[in-house]
Motif scaffolding. Structure first.
Motif, short mmCIF file in Angstrom:
data_model
loop_
_atom_site.label_atom_id
_atom_site.label_comp_id
_atom_site.label_asym_id
_atom_site.label_seq_id
_atom_site.Cartn_x
_atom_site.Cartn_y
_atom_site.Cartn_z
N GLY A 1 46.06 20.20 64.71
CA GLY A 1 45.88 19.51 63.58
C GLY A 1 44.33 20.16 63.19
O GLY A 1 43.69 20.54 63.87
N LEU A 2 43.61 19.70 61.83
CA LEU A 2 42.24 20.09 61.60
C LEU A 2 41.41 19.42 61.99
O LEU A 2 40.13 19.54 62.03
CB LEU A 2 42.42 20.41 60.11
CG LEU A 2 43.11 21.57 59.51
CD1 LEU A 2 42.79 21.87 58.03
CD2 LEU A 2 43.16 23.11 60.39
N GLN B 1 58.27 12.64 63.49
CA GLN B 1 57.30 11.60 64.08
C GLN B 1 56.04 12.05 64.11
O GLN B 1 55.77 13.15 64.79
CB GLN B 1 57.85 11.19 65.45
CG GLN B 1 59.13 10.25 65.50
CD GLN B 1 59.15 8.96 64.91
OE1 GLN B 1 58.13 8.44 65.23
NE2 GLN B 1 59.98 8.56 64.17
N SER B 2 54.98 11.34 63.64
CA SER B 2 53.78 11.80 63.80
C SER B 2 53.27 11.85 65.37
O SER B 2 53.58 10.86 66.09
CB SER B 2 52.60 10.67 63.02
OG SER B 2 52.93 10.58 61.77
N HIS C 1 51.10 12.52 59.29
CA HIS C 1 50.20 12.82 60.07
C HIS C 1 49.42 14.39 59.39
O HIS C 1 48.42 14.01 58.69
CB HIS C 1 50.45 12.98 61.42
CG HIS C 1 49.11 13.31 62.41
ND1 HIS C 1 49.12 14.25 63.19
CD2 HIS C 1 47.63 12.67 62.24
CE1 HIS C 1 47.96 14.51 63.69
NE2 HIS C 1 47.08 13.65 63.30
N GLU C 2 49.80 15.31 59.90
CA GLU C 2 48.98 16.57 59.68
C GLU C 2 50.10 17.86 59.22
O GLU C 2 51.07 17.81 59.94
CB GLU C 2 48.13 16.90 60.60
CG GLU C 2 46.62 16.29 60.37
CD GLU C 2 45.63 17.29 60.56
OE1 GLU C 2 45.41 18.17 60.18
OE2 GLU C 2 44.63 16.77 61.53
N HIS C 3 49.62 18.76 58.49
CA HIS C 3 50.44 20.01 58.26
C HIS C 3 49.33 21.08 58.48
O HIS C 3 48.90 21.66 57.46
CB HIS C 3 51.17 19.89 57.22
CG HIS C 3 52.23 21.03 57.06
ND1 HIS C 3 52.16 22.17 57.78
CD2 HIS C 3 53.19 21.47 56.16
CE1 HIS C 3 53.13 22.89 57.54
NE2 HIS C 3 53.72 22.27 56.33
N PRO C 4 48.65 21.32 59.56
CA PRO C 4 47.55 22.05 59.33
C PRO C 4 47.61 23.62 59.06
O PRO C 4 46.67 23.99 58.45
CB PRO C 4 47.19 22.42 61.12
CG PRO C 4 48.40 22.00 61.92
CD PRO C 4 49.09 20.89 60.95
N THR C 5 48.75 24.10 59.24
CA THR C 5 48.78 25.49 58.47
C THR C 5 49.09 25.46 57.12
O THR C 5 48.30 26.38 56.38
CB THR C 5 50.03 26.42 59.19
OG1 THR C 5 51.24 25.70 58.84
CG2 THR C 5 49.65 26.55 60.68
N ARG D 1 51.24 14.58 54.64
CA ARG D 1 50.44 15.27 55.76
C ARG D 1 49.69 16.46 55.40
O ARG D 1 48.62 16.88 55.81
CB ARG D 1 51.51 15.62 56.99
CG ARG D 1 52.71 16.49 56.41
CD ARG D 1 53.72 16.68 57.45
NE ARG D 1 55.09 17.47 56.96
CZ ARG D 1 56.05 17.15 57.37
NH1 ARG D 1 56.53 16.44 58.38
NH2 ARG D 1 57.09 17.90 56.98
N VAL D 2 50.15 17.02 54.20
CA VAL D 2 49.38 18.18 53.75
C VAL D 2 48.09 17.54 52.95
O VAL D 2 47.01 18.12 53.05
CB VAL D 2 50.14 18.83 52.37
CG1 VAL D 2 49.37 19.88 51.82
CG2 VAL D 2 51.34 19.30 52.87
#
Lengths: 334, 175
Positions: A37-38, A138-139, A161-165, A196-197
């Motif tokens: 994640g970021l 699932q986060s 939760h997150e979508h870092p890329t 998540r974005v």
């Protein structure tokens, strides 16, 4: 555990150099095994990924669009949720780095027989996988894998939760089109609660000095989101003239059972991006969308396909970002 | 850390390179000079400037060989990689590859791989400022500024005005 800091038709476009290839002792060297994640990254680490992606953009302009950086490595694409862009982008990124790829989708797999995510991953790891790219409903699923596997793990989206890329490619596109991130005013519009974005965008952008406003109906914008360092607003029309970037988010119908707004028609009327609203924006406002687009709901076709839109550029940049991430985590794995 | 060449000696070695290269340039083919990042890039820029001052038409490129190295799997961490810049047609070009120090030959092997992803030069020649010996591959330089002897464990560091603010060559003894 990961540690913190211690080239066409035979023609290429040059990319401005940003740092020496032989770094000074104080220069940043990427040392993380995973990208989860970021949230965990420093501003310098985020910038390092963006700068590395610039290099990989150059690789994609060559007639031979391939480098041997990951030759002999195996990248497993573990997709427990549906995906088009992200999966294909990671697959092509791995291929351009000369890695072998294994593709797993939960449909038709042993998951349907009751195998846990971790057991599935351990079995795939036993085949000699170096990097796992995982998308899961699932986060926290990528974090579970990262702490139980020696291989590198890249989060390709986990629950809400997150979508870092995706966050990184959005930031990369903004930097490319507008010249920098610091001081930018960015609006994230729509379903913030399930996105998540949105989280990855907020985390990355605020770390690099942008001002982020989240916009949406109160049912889709949790009040606690303000604690991430952004401003909350329930009216899109209020922010239109002030922002440099409008990132329209998809309504995550699959993550809630409905009932959070009266109708799609009303949502579109209040929070959709259309030609009328675009006229009230800054002339060179950047319109973004992570895809897939619900045309006519979050954004109308004239805007999505118009000159202010950089939706397809986001997809192109996603490839460079994912090449950079795969390369960096492979180098960071001790 | 011991200085083995001072600024005058470095400039003499560079001048020797210039003169050796200019004697060998073909008259009937396109010429390309490609520097290997980082200090090979600087030396290549100097060679290009010298050749152009002689009235020669020369293409100028820069190569980053990081992704082509054979020791990537053994590296620990990733410093920033810079882009390769070859904005011309390498096919059939008489190509001069330029680096600062030649030791094992592995960087040059990587550079040849990278170069051939951009085209098929008719000839590739190698110019290095320092040949310190210690080859592990059957690779030799065509043009050498200065040949020195250094123990395998020691590091030879070339410092150039454009990169480091001084002209010198040092040997860094490994403790």
């Amino acid at each position: 555990m990961a540690k913190k800091l211690s080239t066409s038709s035979r023609k290429t476009k040059s990319v401005p150099a940003q740092a020496a290839a032989e770094p000074a002792p104080e220069a940043l060297v990427w040392r993380r095994k995973d990208l989860l994640g970021l949230d965990e990254l420093s501003p310098a680490e985020i910038t390092h990924i963006l700068d590395t992606a610039e290099t990989f953009k150059e690789v994609s302009t060559r007639s031979i669009k391939k480098v041997p950086a990951l030759r002999g490595k195996v990248v497993a694409l573990m997709f427990f949720e549906d995906s088009t862009r992200t999966r294909m982008s990671f697959e092509l990124a791995a291929s351009r780095l000369s890695a072998d790829t294994l593709l797993f989708t939960s449909k038709g797999s042993s998951v349907t027989k009751g195998e846990t995510t971790l057991d599935t991953a351990r079995n795939v790891a036993a085949m000699g996988v170096d990097i796992f790219v995982i998308r899961h409903g699932q986060s926290g699923a990528p974090h579970l894998l990262a702490s139980n596997l020696q291989a590198s793990v890249v989060n390709a989206g986990d629950g809400s939760h997150e979508h870092p890329t995706q966050g990184l490619l959005d930031i990369f596109t903004m930097r490319q089109r507008l010249g920098g991130i610091e001081g930018l005013k960015v609006a994230l519009v729509g379903d913030i609660a399930h996105s998540r974005v949105a989280r990855s965008n907020i985390l990355g952008l605020t770390k690099l000095g942008a001002q982020v406003t989240v916009v949406g109906p109160p049912t889709l914008v949790p009040a606690a989101i303000a604690s991430m360092g952004c401003t909350v607003c329930t009216s899109l029309d209020e922010v239109l003239g002030e922002v440099d970037v409008i990132n329209m988010l998809r309504i995550q119908f699959e993550r809630f059972g409905g009932g959070l707004f009266p109708s799609l028609r009303e949502y579109s009327r209040l929070y959709g991006m259309n030609g009328q609203r675009l006229k009230r924006c800054k002339k060179d406002v950047l319109i973004m969308h992570p895809g897939p687009i619900n045309r006519g709901v979050e954004i109308t076709s004239d805007v999505a396909d118009g000159p202010n839109s950089c939706i397809l550029q986001q997809v192109t940049n996603g490839l460079a970002i994912r090449m950079a991430v795969l390369y960096l985590v492979s180098q960071g794995n001790e | 850390m011991k200085k083995i060449l001072n600024a005058v000696q470095v400039q003499t070695a560079v001048k020797r390179l210039f003169e050796a290269v200019v004697d060998q340039l073909p008259a009937d083919r396109p010429i390309a000079v490609v520097g290997i990042r980082t200090r090979g890039e600087t030396l290549a820029a100097r060679i290009v400037e010298f050749l152009r001052a002689q009235g020669r038409t020369v293409e100028h490129g820069v190569l980053d060989i990081t992704f082509y190295r054979d020791d990537l799997s053994r590296s620990r961490g990733a410093p920033l990689v810079k882009a390769t810049e070859i904005n011309f047609d390498l096919d059939n070009a008489w190509t001069l590859l330029v680096d600062d120090v030649l030791q094992t030959g592995r960087s040059i092997r990587a550079a040849l791989d990278a170069l051939h992803d951009f085209g098929r030069p008719s000839v590739v020649r190698l110019a290095v400022l320092i040949d310190r010996g210690g080859r592990e591959l059957p690779i030799a330089a065509d043009f050498v500024g200065k040949t020195i002897k250094a123990a395998p464990q020691d590091r030879v560091q070339v410092r150039l005005e454009e990169n480091d603010g001084e002209e010198a060559v040092y040997i860094i003894k490994k403790d």
